[in-house]
Motif scaffolding. Structure first.
Motif, PDB file in Angstrom:
ATOM      1  N   GLU A  11       0.826  -1.199   0.000  1.00  0.00           N
ATOM      2  CA  GLU A  11       0.000   0.000   0.000  1.00  0.00           C
ATOM      3  C   GLU A  11       0.863   1.252   0.000  1.00  0.00           C
ATOM      4  O   GLU A  11       1.841   1.335   0.736  1.00  0.00           O
ATOM      5  CB  GLU A  11      -0.897   0.036   1.244  1.00  0.00           C
ATOM      6  CG  GLU A  11      -1.947  -1.048   1.278  1.00  0.00           C
ATOM      7  CD  GLU A  11      -2.771  -0.998   2.552  1.00  0.00           C
ATOM      8  OE1 GLU A  11      -2.778   0.064   3.223  1.00  0.00           O
ATOM      9  OE2 GLU A  11      -3.387  -2.011   2.894  1.00  0.00           O
ATOM     10  N   ASP A  17       0.001  10.357  -8.174  1.00  0.00           N
ATOM     11  CA  ASP A  17      -1.409   9.995  -8.046  1.00  0.00           C
ATOM     12  C   ASP A  17      -2.040  10.315  -9.400  1.00  0.00           C
ATOM     13  O   ASP A  17      -2.168  11.479  -9.779  1.00  0.00           O
ATOM     14  CB  ASP A  17      -2.049  10.834  -6.938  1.00  0.00           C
ATOM     15  CG  ASP A  17      -3.466  10.389  -6.621  1.00  0.00           C
ATOM     16  OD1 ASP A  17      -4.040   9.611  -7.401  1.00  0.00           O
ATOM     17  OD2 ASP A  17      -4.013  10.837  -5.599  1.00  0.00           O
ATOM     18  N   ARG A  47      -5.082  10.245 -12.080  1.00  0.00           N
ATOM     19  CA  ARG A  47      -6.548  10.206 -12.139  1.00  0.00           C
ATOM     20  C   ARG A  47      -6.997  10.097 -13.590  1.00  0.00           C
ATOM     21  O   ARG A  47      -6.642  10.927 -14.418  1.00  0.00           O
ATOM     22  CB  ARG A  47      -7.148  11.464 -11.518  1.00  0.00           C
ATOM     23  CG  ARG A  47      -6.627  11.820 -10.129  1.00  0.00           C
ATOM     24  CD  ARG A  47      -7.076  10.842  -9.075  1.00  0.00           C
ATOM     25  NE  ARG A  47      -6.608  11.216  -7.754  1.00  0.00           N
ATOM     26  CZ  ARG A  47      -7.331  11.909  -6.873  1.00  0.00           C
ATOM     27  NH1 ARG A  47      -8.545  12.325  -7.183  1.00  0.00           N
ATOM     28  NH2 ARG A  47      -6.834  12.180  -5.685  1.00  0.00           N
ATOM     29  N   ARG A  94      -8.557   5.532 -10.611  1.00  0.00           N
ATOM     30  CA  ARG A  94      -7.416   6.236 -10.015  1.00  0.00           C
ATOM     31  C   ARG A  94      -6.362   5.206  -9.647  1.00  0.00           C
ATOM     32  O   ARG A  94      -6.676   4.095  -9.237  1.00  0.00           O
ATOM     33  CB  ARG A  94      -7.890   6.973  -8.764  1.00  0.00           C
ATOM     34  CG  ARG A  94      -6.782   7.555  -7.905  1.00  0.00           C
ATOM     35  CD  ARG A  94      -7.319   7.891  -6.522  1.00  0.00           C
ATOM     36  NE  ARG A  94      -6.324   8.564  -5.700  1.00  0.00           N
ATOM     37  CZ  ARG A  94      -6.478   8.782  -4.394  1.00  0.00           C
ATOM     38  NH1 ARG A  94      -7.572   8.378  -3.776  1.00  0.00           N
ATOM     39  NH2 ARG A  94      -5.528   9.405  -3.711  1.00  0.00           N
ATOM     40  N   HIS A  95      -5.095   5.600  -9.777  1.00  0.00           N
ATOM     41  CA  HIS A  95      -4.039   4.693  -9.322  1.00  0.00           C
ATOM     42  C   HIS A  95      -2.793   5.482  -8.941  1.00  0.00           C
ATOM     43  O   HIS A  95      -2.647   6.660  -9.306  1.00  0.00           O
ATOM     44  CB  HIS A  95      -3.700   3.647 -10.398  1.00  0.00           C
ATOM     45  CG  HIS A  95      -3.166   4.220 -11.669  1.00  0.00           C
ATOM     46  ND1 HIS A  95      -3.971   4.562 -12.739  1.00  0.00           N
ATOM     47  CD2 HIS A  95      -1.906   4.526 -12.068  1.00  0.00           C
ATOM     48  CE1 HIS A  95      -3.242   5.034 -13.729  1.00  0.00           C
ATOM     49  NE2 HIS A  95      -1.962   5.032 -13.347  1.00  0.00           N
ATOM     50  N   VAL A  96      -1.924   4.834  -8.206  1.00  0.00           N
ATOM     51  CA  VAL A  96      -0.634   5.424  -7.841  1.00  0.00           C
ATOM     52  C   VAL A  96       0.437   4.775  -8.700  1.00  0.00           C
ATOM     53  O   VAL A  96       0.521   3.544  -8.790  1.00  0.00           O
ATOM     54  CB  VAL A  96      -0.331   5.225  -6.348  1.00  0.00           C
ATOM     55  CG1 VAL A  96       1.125   5.583  -6.036  1.00  0.00           C
ATOM     56  CG2 VAL A  96      -1.264   6.086  -5.511  1.00  0.00           C
ATOM     57  N   GLN A 152      -0.607   0.809  -8.297  1.00  0.00           N
ATOM     58  CA  GLN A 152      -1.515   0.396  -7.231  1.00  0.00           C
ATOM     59  C   GLN A 152      -2.878   1.019  -7.527  1.00  0.00           C
ATOM     60  O   GLN A 152      -3.074   2.233  -7.387  1.00  0.00           O
ATOM     61  CB  GLN A 152      -1.007   0.868  -5.872  1.00  0.00           C
ATOM     62  CG  GLN A 152      -1.879   0.459  -4.698  1.00  0.00           C
ATOM     63  CD  GLN A 152      -2.152  -1.038  -4.647  1.00  0.00           C
ATOM     64  OE1 GLN A 152      -3.183  -1.510  -5.168  1.00  0.00           O
ATOM     65  NE2 GLN A 152      -1.252  -1.793  -4.064  1.00  0.00           N
ATOM     66  N   PRO A 199      -8.665   0.278  -4.838  1.00  0.00           N
ATOM     67  CA  PRO A 199      -9.134   1.440  -4.062  1.00  0.00           C
ATOM     68  C   PRO A 199      -9.022   1.226  -2.563  1.00  0.00           C
ATOM     69  O   PRO A 199      -8.835   2.197  -1.817  1.00  0.00           O
ATOM     70  CB  PRO A 199     -10.590   1.592  -4.508  1.00  0.00           C
ATOM     71  CG  PRO A 199     -10.959   0.283  -5.139  1.00  0.00           C
ATOM     72  CD  PRO A 199      -9.711  -0.286  -5.708  1.00  0.00           C
ATOM     73  N   LYS A 232      -6.604  -0.115  -1.033  1.00  0.00           N
ATOM     74  CA  LYS A 232      -5.232   0.156  -0.631  1.00  0.00           C
ATOM     75  C   LYS A 232      -4.821   1.616  -0.823  1.00  0.00           C
ATOM     76  O   LYS A 232      -3.687   1.978  -0.507  1.00  0.00           O
ATOM     77  CB  LYS A 232      -4.276  -0.759  -1.423  1.00  0.00           C
ATOM     78  CG  LYS A 232      -4.406  -2.235  -1.067  1.00  0.00           C
ATOM     79  CD  LYS A 232      -3.348  -3.035  -1.773  1.00  0.00           C
ATOM     80  CE  LYS A 232      -3.426  -4.516  -1.403  1.00  0.00           C
ATOM     81  NZ  LYS A 232      -2.345  -5.292  -2.040  1.00  0.00           N
ATOM     82  N   LEU A 233      -5.719   2.434  -1.339  1.00  0.00           N
ATOM     83  CA  LEU A 233      -5.419   3.856  -1.520  1.00  0.00           C
ATOM     84  C   LEU A 233      -6.022   4.709  -0.405  1.00  0.00           C
ATOM     85  O   LEU A 233      -5.908   5.936  -0.438  1.00  0.00           O
ATOM     86  CB  LEU A 233      -5.941   4.338  -2.880  1.00  0.00           C
ATOM     87  CG  LEU A 233      -5.371   3.632  -4.113  1.00  0.00           C
ATOM     88  CD1 LEU A 233      -6.000   4.215  -5.378  1.00  0.00           C
ATOM     89  CD2 LEU A 233      -3.861   3.755  -4.166  1.00  0.00           C
ATOM     90  N   SER A 234      -6.615   4.067   0.579  1.00  0.00           N
ATOM     91  CA  SER A 234      -7.343   4.811   1.629  1.00  0.00           C
ATOM     92  C   SER A 234      -6.419   5.703   2.454  1.00  0.00           C
ATOM     93  O   SER A 234      -6.847   6.751   2.936  1.00  0.00           O
ATOM     94  CB  SER A 234      -8.078   3.831   2.550  1.00  0.00           C
ATOM     95  OG  SER A 234      -7.159   2.914   3.140  1.00  0.00           O
ATOM     96  N   LEU A 275      -4.221   7.581   1.460  1.00  0.00           N
ATOM     97  CA  LEU A 275      -3.949   8.822   0.724  1.00  0.00           C
ATOM     98  C   LEU A 275      -5.115   9.784   0.769  1.00  0.00           C
ATOM     99  O   LEU A 275      -5.013  10.922   0.311  1.00  0.00           O
ATOM    100  CB  LEU A 275      -3.610   8.503  -0.734  1.00  0.00           C
ATOM    101  CG  LEU A 275      -2.423   7.564  -0.964  1.00  0.00           C
ATOM    102  CD1 LEU A 275      -2.248   7.310  -2.439  1.00  0.00           C
ATOM    103  CD2 LEU A 275      -1.155   8.149  -0.362  1.00  0.00           C
TER     104      LEU A 275
END
Length: 295
Positions: free
Chosen positions: A100, A260, A262, A267-269, A285, A288, A290-292, A294
């Protein structure tokens, strides 16, 4: 019992609670760094820290000579339990599992300059005891005798686990990374070249053996298997980023610079791994859940 006795007991209880919270909070950044290195998951890290505080609150202080040593042992053992439980869940996980992304804020008071997303990813191939020994020895430079006490194993056993972990994490020689500022520039250049559909420029940024991993967790449509090779990876990203409504926001993660990204669909990193000024690996990544961290 006299009223004064009640007040004295209440005051003593308040002092103990204050001391309990203070000692835990003073070690929290270090413990968070330890747990995240072991787990690669901020959600699991928070759960482990919460349980560690509960155990610390109920500990008999007469038997605790060094609070940090005690808390290190508790967090390590809790993390190993989580890793063992997670191994069973991993078998049903859809696609690649990536760590993450976490901002650097929770670790502000500890040195995390050695923390690498690439190594966290590679550590998924280690057994829980191997991972624990590797982190405690490599990141925290603990003697084998101390690691043995934490894990309840012999020092020689811990030494062998560390050697096996190093062999399992062999990355085909050293990687020479550009400075963080150069990494930020290369991240933006990578997206710009892909957005412009400039395959020649994009391929020049990639090592011939470059590999791309995507983690959608079954919640986003991403490549479930690694994409390997310069041409394949360049084509893959030019197809994803070829639209004009792609928006990027620079991120400062505990594992280094990232973007980040969009898109209207998801959305992804985006994280790049470098070897010199060329890109050796790309990780997306997109899960979603695992993006919490951020927001």
């Amino acid at each position: 019992m006299e009223p004064s006795d009640d007040h004295e007991q209440e005051a003593a209880g308040a002092r103990r609670l204050t001391s309990t919270v203070h000692e835990f909070q003073s070690a929290r950044a270090m413990l968070a760094s330890l747990a995240y290195r072991l787990l690669g998951s901020w959600h699991d890290t928070e759960d482990v820290l919460q349980e560690a505080f509960v155990r610390w609150s109920g500990a008999d202080r007469a038997n605790v000579l060094e609070p940090r040593r005690y808390l290190t042992r508790v967090v390590t053992r809790l993390a190993i339990d989580v890793l063992r439980t997670r191994q069973a869940r991993r078998e049903s996980y859809l696609g690649e599992w990536l760590p993450e992304p976490v901002p650097s804020d929770p670790f502000a008071s500890v040195d995390t300059s050695d923390l690498s997303l690439a190594v966290l990813h590679l550590m998924e191939r280690l057994s829980p005891p191997q991972r624990a020994v590797y982190v405690l020895r490599t990141a925290f430079v603990l003697p084998y005798d101390d690691i043995a006490e934490i894990l309840g194993r012999s020092a020689e056993d811990c030494r062998q686990l560390h050697n096996r972990a190093i062999k399992a994490l062999d990355r085909d020689g050293p990687r020479f990374e550009p400075t963080p500022a150069e990494q930020r520039r290369l991240l933006l250049d990578f997206v710009a070249a892909a957005r412009d559909g400039d395959l020649a420029r994009l391929e020049s940024m990639l090592k011939e053996s470059v590999t791309e991993w995507s983690d959608g967790g079954g919640q986003r449509r991403v490549a479930r298997k690694p994409v390997v090779g310069r041409e394949q990876v360049a084509t893959f990203f030019s197809r994803i980023y070829s639209r004009k409504d792609v928006k990027v926001v620079p991120l400062e993660l505990v594992t280094g610079p990232a973007l980040d990204v969009r898109l209207p669909t998801f959305r992804h990193v985006l994280h790049l791994e470098f070897d010199g000024n060329q890109i050796a690996a790309v990780r997306i990544q997109a899960n979603p859940t695992k993006l919490s961290a951020l927001g």
